[in-house]
Design an enzyme around this catalytic site. Structure first.
Site, PDB file in Angstrom:
ATOM      1  CD  GLN A  19      -2.600  -1.345   2.510  1.00 50.73           C
ATOM      2  OE1 GLN A  19      -2.035  -1.527   3.388  1.00 50.73           O
ATOM      3  NE2 GLN A  19      -4.095  -1.088   2.568  1.00 50.73           N
TER       4      GLN A  19
ATOM      5  CG  ASP B  39      -9.061   3.572   4.836  1.00 52.14           C
ATOM      6  OD1 ASP B  39      -9.549   3.073   5.648  1.00 52.14           O
ATOM      7  OD2 ASP B  39      -7.978   3.519   4.169  1.00 52.14           O
TER       8      ASP B  39
ATOM      9  CD  GLU C 170     -10.495   4.404   9.428  1.00 56.27           C
ATOM     10  OE1 GLU C 170      -9.990   3.320  10.192  1.00 56.27           O
ATOM     11  OE2 GLU C 170      -9.657   5.116   8.848  1.00 56.27           O
TER      12      GLU C 170
ATOM     13  CG  ASP D  37      -9.505  -1.651  11.731  1.00 60.79           C
ATOM     14  OD1 ASP D  37      -8.486  -2.635  11.794  1.00 60.79           O
ATOM     15  OD2 ASP D  37      -9.190  -0.678  11.225  1.00 60.79           O
TER      16      ASP D  37
END
Length: 667
Positions: free
Chosen positions: A275, A307, A349, A414
């Protein structure tokens, strides 16, 4: 207006006094001919032009100031500014008329999402229904449960193998082919809208997958796309950054940078090595991600979950979280949506310190936000059987700006991190570090007398940090009770589940279920059989939906038999239905009721003349409540529990059974 033409302090003072209003106005004047050319080329009607230009006139000064603050020193600033404006105009011009109608309605009713009738659910498409086509067949199920808000976990094209549960996106404009197509997503959005269900999707805008087109171009040596990321030839700068950074996934790898053999360079990778963090100091990245955001908006999504919002701006010498420019970026994205897609909302978030969480919330940034502190402290209260830390936090952290709302949840895809404020804990004589160690031990079942069956996630032996994975039911004691065939333990677990659901459904904001909770689904330990999931213990609380539960429910209703699963479903279904009938539960206003009992949480909800008192017992022992507190907070002498219909006078002491919750309104 006459402006000074002299250099020096007088000119700087005038500039500071006037701000950027003149520059914003002048820039828009210069861009207007390009906008007009675009309208003409697309045969956009005068009415649609007027709508857009009225919003543009209103929001442009702030948008310009934000972008100028971020990128005004760049040589290519005006080029990107022009492209951003034309992208916004194209979005409005090409927006389906059904979505424009939604935009107009929400502009006139900005608090639509604060209704007591908004109840949310979140799911992974593949785990819930295999694909988007079959998910459309589940709309009646969502209606049956009472949901009016549906959050689909990341469903866009991802890298093969481990993809962080869908958060390593390869293409924002393509649905994972295993789930369907963009057209399937549009059809789903249309059908959800037709029955009054809001659609929520993730906007993963901090990073892309390493196989995204931009990353592939960077790996091929394209310098333009290498500037989309943080790429370094050696460890000099990464080592400087690392001095002040924390590690997010310490058991996966150490540090925040990954060596790339092909490029022979280091890449900034906050989360996983695959990522790649985007470089928002480059205006081309902001512009490109704005285009991706508007593409998603055109599918019919109502809310985008932003996110990893805390990580989107890097600054040497800081922890690179919650930086001032991160807030400017979010506000700039927000102002763009106000201009082009005004019905679209943002959900924050930010699983960070409570003081930082609220900074992302506002009409001009994220209108709604996850409430991680409430989530963590509800579990803390179950473990301690006391609500001292919870009420301390609620006393000064629950209120939000106008036209905003919390999203209150108990579990999600999560982990659980213990994100309470150390100062709040210290004021109660609680050592925060020791208390987190206790909670970790309790929820992994390592503490004597624990009912929980969670498992560790990302335990860091160097710092003692750890988070918790596990389904709601397993954490609440149902897994242990079922294994031990303990009828009393099962009863207590179900009561704990309904107590927590009763709080999130009533405390103010949007309640959100992680689907599977409605059945009390337990941990799925078989995730270790999948090599792509085995290293991530969060998959233990992402079980696959079992549709035989619904068949079982229907059969048990007919036969009058209540299994554990059916009982949980029916209790939750009723609680959701009752919530929707109580106007007092709209909005955010909540005031704590002091009851002089550390085991009881009590608060009053007031909205447009409606009033409701909520009392919950976080102990496995019966607790009492002075009826006079009920009289003075509820402004009445007789009350009825909206959940059971039972009446309660205020002339005597009330007794709450273990883990009981009451929703009391005046008779």
């Amino acid at each position: 207006m006459i402006r000074s033409t002299h250099n020096g302090s007088s000119n700087q003072s005038l500039f500071a006094l006037e701000g950027l209003s003149f520059e914003a106005e002048l820039s828009l004047q210069r861009l207007t001919p390009r906008l007009t050319d675009f309208w003409d080329s697309q045969d956009v009607t005068p009415e649609l032009r007027r709508e857009f230009e009225l919003r543009l006139e209103h929001y442009w000064p702030e948008l310009f100031e934000l972008l100028f603050d971020l990128y005004g020193t760049r040589y290519d600033f005006f080029y990107h500014l022009e492209q951003i404006l034309l992208t916004a105009a194209a979005t409005w011009a090409n927006r389906p008329e059904t979505l424009r109608e939604v935009d107009r309605h929400r502009v006139n009713e900005p608090d639509w999402f604060q209704s007591e009738k908004i109840v949310g659910g979140a799911l992974y498409v593949d785990l819930f229904s295999e694909n988007l086509g079959k998910l459309r067949e589940s709309i009646d199920y969502f209606k049956q449960l009472g949901l009016t808000y549906l959050h689909l976990m990341p469903l866009f094209a991802v890298r093969p193998g481990d993809n962080d549960g869908g958060y390593a996106i390869s293409n924002y404009r393509s649905v994972d082919p295993r789930l369907g197509t963009i057209e399937d997503l549009r059809l789903l959005a249309d059908e959800l809208r037709a029955v009054g269900i809001t659609l929520v999707l993730d906007f993963v805008f901090n990073h892309t997958s390493d196989d995204h087109y931009w990353a592939q171009q960077a790996q091929a040596g394209n310098r333009e796309y290498q500037q989309f990321y943080y790429i370094f030839p050696d460890r000099t700068q990464p080592d400087q950054y690392e001095r002040t950074l924390r590690e997010i996934f310490p058991t996966v790898r150490r540090g925040n940078f990954t060596w790339h053999d092909g490029m022979q360079q280091w890449v900034w990778t906050t989360f996983n090595s695959f990522q790649w963090d985007l470089n928002y100091s480059n205006p081309a990245v902001f512009r490109a991600m704005a285009e991706e955001m508007f593409f998603l908006a055109q599918t019919g999504v109502d809310i985008l979950r932003l996110d990893a919002i805390a990580f989107i701006w890097k600054e040497m010498g800081t922890d690179c979280e919650n930086q001032p420019n991160a807030h400017k970026l979010v506000r700039a994205f927000n102002r763009l949506t106000r201009i082009a897609t005004p019905g679209l909302l943002f959900k924050s978030e930010a699983i960070v310190h409570p003081d930082e969480v609220v900074r992302y919330i506002g009409e001009d940034r994220c209108q709604i936000s996850y409430n991680p502190t409430l989530m963590a402290l509800l579990w803390e209260s179950l473990a301690t059987r006391q609500v001292r830390l919870l009420t301390k936090s609620l006393s000064h952290r629950h209120q939000l700006p106008k036209h905003t709302a919390w999203v209150n949840y108990l579990r999600c895809h999560d982990d659980i991190g213990w994100t309470f404020d150390d100062a709040d804990a210290a004021s109660l004589g609680i050592n925060a570090f020791d208390h987190r160690q206790f909670l970790n031990a309790f929820y992994t079942g390592q503490y004597e007398g624990s009912f929980a069956r969670g498992i560790p996630f990302q335990a860091n032996p160097d710092t003692g940090d750890m988070r918790i994975a596990g389904t709601m039911a397993s954490l609440a004691g149902l897994e242990q009770a079922v294994e031990q065939e303990d009828a009393h333990g099962t009863e207590m677990a179900i009561r704990r589940i309904m107590l927590l659901q009763g709080v999130t459904l009533s405390i103010g904001g949007i309640p959100l279920l992680y689907l599977g909770e409605e059945w009390g689904m337990l941990n799925d330990y078989d995730f270790v059989k999948d090599p792509a999931k085995a290293a991530d213990t969060r998959w233990v609380h992402r079980p696959k939906m079992r549709w035989e539960f619904l068949q079982e429910l229907n059969g048990h209703v007919e036969e009058g038999v209540n299994s554990i699963r059916s009982r949980i479903f029916l209790l939750l279904q009723k609680m959701i239905s009752v919530r929707k009938s109580l106007p007092a539960l709209a909005g955010q206003q909540m005031e704590l009721v002091r009851v002089n009992n550390p085991h009881l949480l009590s608060f009053v909800r007031v909205n447009t003349g409606h009033r409701l008192i909520v009392i919950g017992n976080f102990s496995e022992q019966a607790q009492t409540f002075d009826g006079n507190h009920l009289r003075t907070a509820g402004l009445g002498r007789f009350f009825e529990d909206a959940l059971t219909g039972e009446s309660y006078p205020t002339s005597s002491t009330l007794q709450l059974e273990p883990y009981q919750i009451l929703w009391l309104s005046r008779v």
